[in-house]
Design a protein around this motif. Structure first.
Motif, PDB file in Angstrom:
ATOM      1  N   LEU A 169       0.836  -1.198   0.000  1.00 35.15           N
ATOM      2  CA  LEU A 169       0.000   0.000   0.000  1.00 35.15           C
ATOM      3  C   LEU A 169       0.871   1.249   0.000  1.00 35.15           C
ATOM      4  O   LEU A 169       0.545   2.255  -0.647  1.00 35.15           O
ATOM      5  CB  LEU A 169      -0.926  -0.005   1.218  1.00 35.15           C
ATOM      6  N   ALA A 170       1.989   1.180   0.708  1.00 36.80           N
ATOM      7  CA  ALA A 170       2.891   2.333   0.768  1.00 36.80           C
ATOM      8  C   ALA A 170       3.475   2.656  -0.610  1.00 36.80           C
ATOM      9  O   ALA A 170       3.609   3.827  -0.973  1.00 36.80           O
ATOM     10  CB  ALA A 170       4.016   2.055   1.767  1.00 36.80           C
ATOM     11  N   ALA A 171       3.798   1.622  -1.376  1.00 38.70           N
ATOM     12  CA  ALA A 171       4.364   1.855  -2.707  1.00 38.70           C
ATOM     13  C   ALA A 171       3.345   2.527  -3.616  1.00 38.70           C
ATOM     14  O   ALA A 171       3.680   3.433  -4.396  1.00 38.70           O
ATOM     15  CB  ALA A 171       4.826   0.534  -3.311  1.00 38.70           C
ATOM     16  N   PHE A 172       2.077   2.091  -3.520  1.00 42.23           N
ATOM     17  CA  PHE A 172       1.077   2.723  -4.370  1.00 42.23           C
ATOM     18  C   PHE A 172       0.762   4.133  -3.888  1.00 42.23           C
ATOM     19  O   PHE A 172       0.519   5.033  -4.707  1.00 42.23           O
ATOM     20  CB  PHE A 172      -0.196   1.895  -4.421  1.00 42.23           C
ATOM     21  N   ALA A 173       0.778   4.341  -2.583  1.00 39.67           N
ATOM     22  CA  ALA A 173       0.581   5.698  -2.053  1.00 39.67           C
ATOM     23  C   ALA A 173       1.661   6.637  -2.574  1.00 39.67           C
ATOM     24  O   ALA A 173       1.398   7.809  -2.869  1.00 39.67           O
ATOM     25  CB  ALA A 173       0.570   5.672  -0.531  1.00 39.67           C
ATOM     26  N   ALA A 174       2.889   6.127  -2.694  1.00 40.49           N
ATOM     27  CA  ALA A 174       3.981   6.952  -3.226  1.00 40.49           C
ATOM     28  C   ALA A 174       3.721   7.350  -4.672  1.00 40.49           C
ATOM     29  O   ALA A 174       4.099   8.446  -5.105  1.00 40.49           O
ATOM     30  CB  ALA A 174       5.302   6.200  -3.108  1.00 40.49           C
ATOM     31  N   ARG A 175       3.073   6.468  -5.443  1.00 43.10           N
ATOM     32  CA  ARG A 175       2.735   6.794  -6.825  1.00 43.10           C
ATOM     33  C   ARG A 175       1.747   7.963  -6.904  1.00 43.10           C
ATOM     34  O   ARG A 175       1.652   8.639  -7.928  1.00 43.10           O
ATOM     35  CB  ARG A 175       2.121   5.579  -7.528  1.00 43.10           C
ATOM     36  N   LEU A 176       0.997   8.162  -5.822  1.00 40.90           N
ATOM     37  CA  LEU A 176      -0.014   9.220  -5.801  1.00 40.90           C
ATOM     38  C   LEU A 176       0.486  10.490  -5.121  1.00 40.90           C
ATOM     39  O   LEU A 176      -0.290  11.423  -4.899  1.00 40.90           O
ATOM     40  CB  LEU A 176      -1.268   8.728  -5.074  1.00 40.90           C
ATOM     41  N   ALA A 177       1.763  10.536  -4.799  1.00 35.49           N
ATOM     42  CA  ALA A 177       2.286  11.669  -4.036  1.00 35.49           C
ATOM     43  C   ALA A 177       2.203  12.978  -4.809  1.00 35.49           C
ATOM     44  O   ALA A 177       1.898  14.031  -4.246  1.00 35.49           O
ATOM     45  CB  ALA A 177       3.726  11.393  -3.602  1.00 35.49           C
ATOM     46  N   ASP A 178       2.474  12.925  -6.097  1.00 35.29           N
ATOM     47  CA  ASP A 178       2.470  14.135  -6.922  1.00 35.29           C
ATOM     48  C   ASP A 178       1.064  14.357  -7.471  1.00 35.29           C
ATOM     49  O   ASP A 178       0.577  13.561  -8.272  1.00 35.29           O
ATOM     50  CB  ASP A 178       3.461  13.985  -8.070  1.00 35.29           C
ATOM     51  N   PRO A 179       0.387  15.445  -7.060  1.00 38.19           N
ATOM     52  CA  PRO A 179      -0.976  15.680  -7.562  1.00 38.19           C
ATOM     53  C   PRO A 179      -1.053  15.734  -9.078  1.00 38.19           C
ATOM     54  O   PRO A 179      -2.054  15.323  -9.666  1.00 38.19           O
ATOM     55  CB  PRO A 179      -1.353  17.036  -6.940  1.00 38.19           C
TER      56      PRO A 179
END
Length: 304
Positions: A169-179
């Motif tokens: 989940l953390a890896a996918f959350a990182a993909r969403l870091a940049d709006p």
């Protein structure tokens, strides 16, 4: 997804089945004509399409004597439903729309906006399993935050993670870091946040914003780095009187692009602002950076 699930819940009482009819309210080609909706219904029921020019007669002929759940999806205005006439006895009708359908008589309305954090986490648990979600509680909360707790965004996240068991989940959350890159990541098969938001903007411009005031306000708000705004803030940013600024904000709510809060402020999700920034800048938007610094005591801060 919620409407389809509701139709499934009603299935036991309606053995004739469920019919999904796309009404095209936010599509590029515009809303479907009533006659087309009747044809889709006939095809789904395995019947010949009724002859004649009156959609209400065809609608009634197809449904009378049956126990069917009909889902009219993405309705633009209440007029699209009214022209079909009443729902025959024994049938059920579910309508999804970006507008409130406030002029549709006899309807029970359910407003679906951003979820609270606990409910949003439950959506992830439902699709991914509690064990996987609860193993990364902070990452799960970050996903909820970066999805603005919007049901469709959460559903897309869950769908993508369900097919990538090796992703954390953390890896996918990182993909969403940049709006700016978030909209590209929130796509799975036919589900797309960008397409959904594009439809909402089309509905706004076609039906609720003939003078362009609300879209202009949305472009200005998209440049802010905060999601909560009051009418006074919007009036200052747009140079409008308070009454005009409130009208613009309410139009955004009617189109599903903003949420009216009990304290009188409005919430503009980051995903909405990111999409509007993609649509291009107007010269007025460049004024926001300067204006933002001029009103530090009145500009609302987003909740964390």
């Amino acid at each position: 997804a919620l409407a389809v699930r509701a139709a499934h819940e009603l299935a036991a009482e309606h053995p004739g089945g469920s019919v999904f009819v796309p009404m095209g309210g936010g599509t590029p080609d515009g809303p479907a004509e009533a006659a087309r909706a009747v044809r889709v219904l006939a095809e789904a029921l395995g019947l010949s399409s009724p002859t004649g020019d009156d959609p209400a007669s065809g609608w009634s002929a197809l449904l009378t004597g049956r126990r069917v759940v009909v889902v009219l999806d993405d309705v633009a205005t209440a007029a699209q439903v009214r022209v079909l006439g009443p729902v025959p006895v024994g049938c059920a009708l579910i309508v999804t729309s970006r507008s409130g359908m406030t002029t549709l008589d006899g309807a029970t309305r359910v407003s679906v906006g951003a979820l609270d954090t606990d409910d949003a986490l439950d959506v992830l648990r439902y699709h991914l399993g509690a064990e996987r979600v609860d193993a990364e509680p902070e990452a799960a909360r970050t996903l909820v935050e970066r999805c603005d707790a919007l049901p469709l965004a959460l559903r897309i996240v869950a769908a993508r993670l369900a097919t990538r068991q090796n992703w954390s989940l953390a890896a996918f959350a990182a993909r969403l870091a940049d709006p700016a890159a978030r909209l590209d990541a929130l796509v799975c098969e036919s589900m797309s946040i960008r397409d959904c938001l594009a439809g909402a903007v089309r509905v706004l411009t076609r039906y609720g914003d003939g003078d362009g005031v609300a879209l202009r306000a949305l472009r200005l708000l998209s440049r802010l780095d905060r999601g909560l705004v009051g009418v006074s803030n919007l009036a200052a940013l747009s140079g409008q009187p308070m009454a005009a600024a409130e009208v613009a904000a309410e139009r955004l709510v009617d189109a599903g692009l903003a949420e009216a809060l009990p304290d009188g402020r409005y919430r503009i999700p980051e995903l909405v602002r990111a999409h509007v920034r993609e649509l291009g800048r107007s010269p007025e938007c460049d004024q926001v950076v300067a204006l933002r610094g001029q009103h530090p005591t009145t500009t609302a801060r987003p909740r964390r």
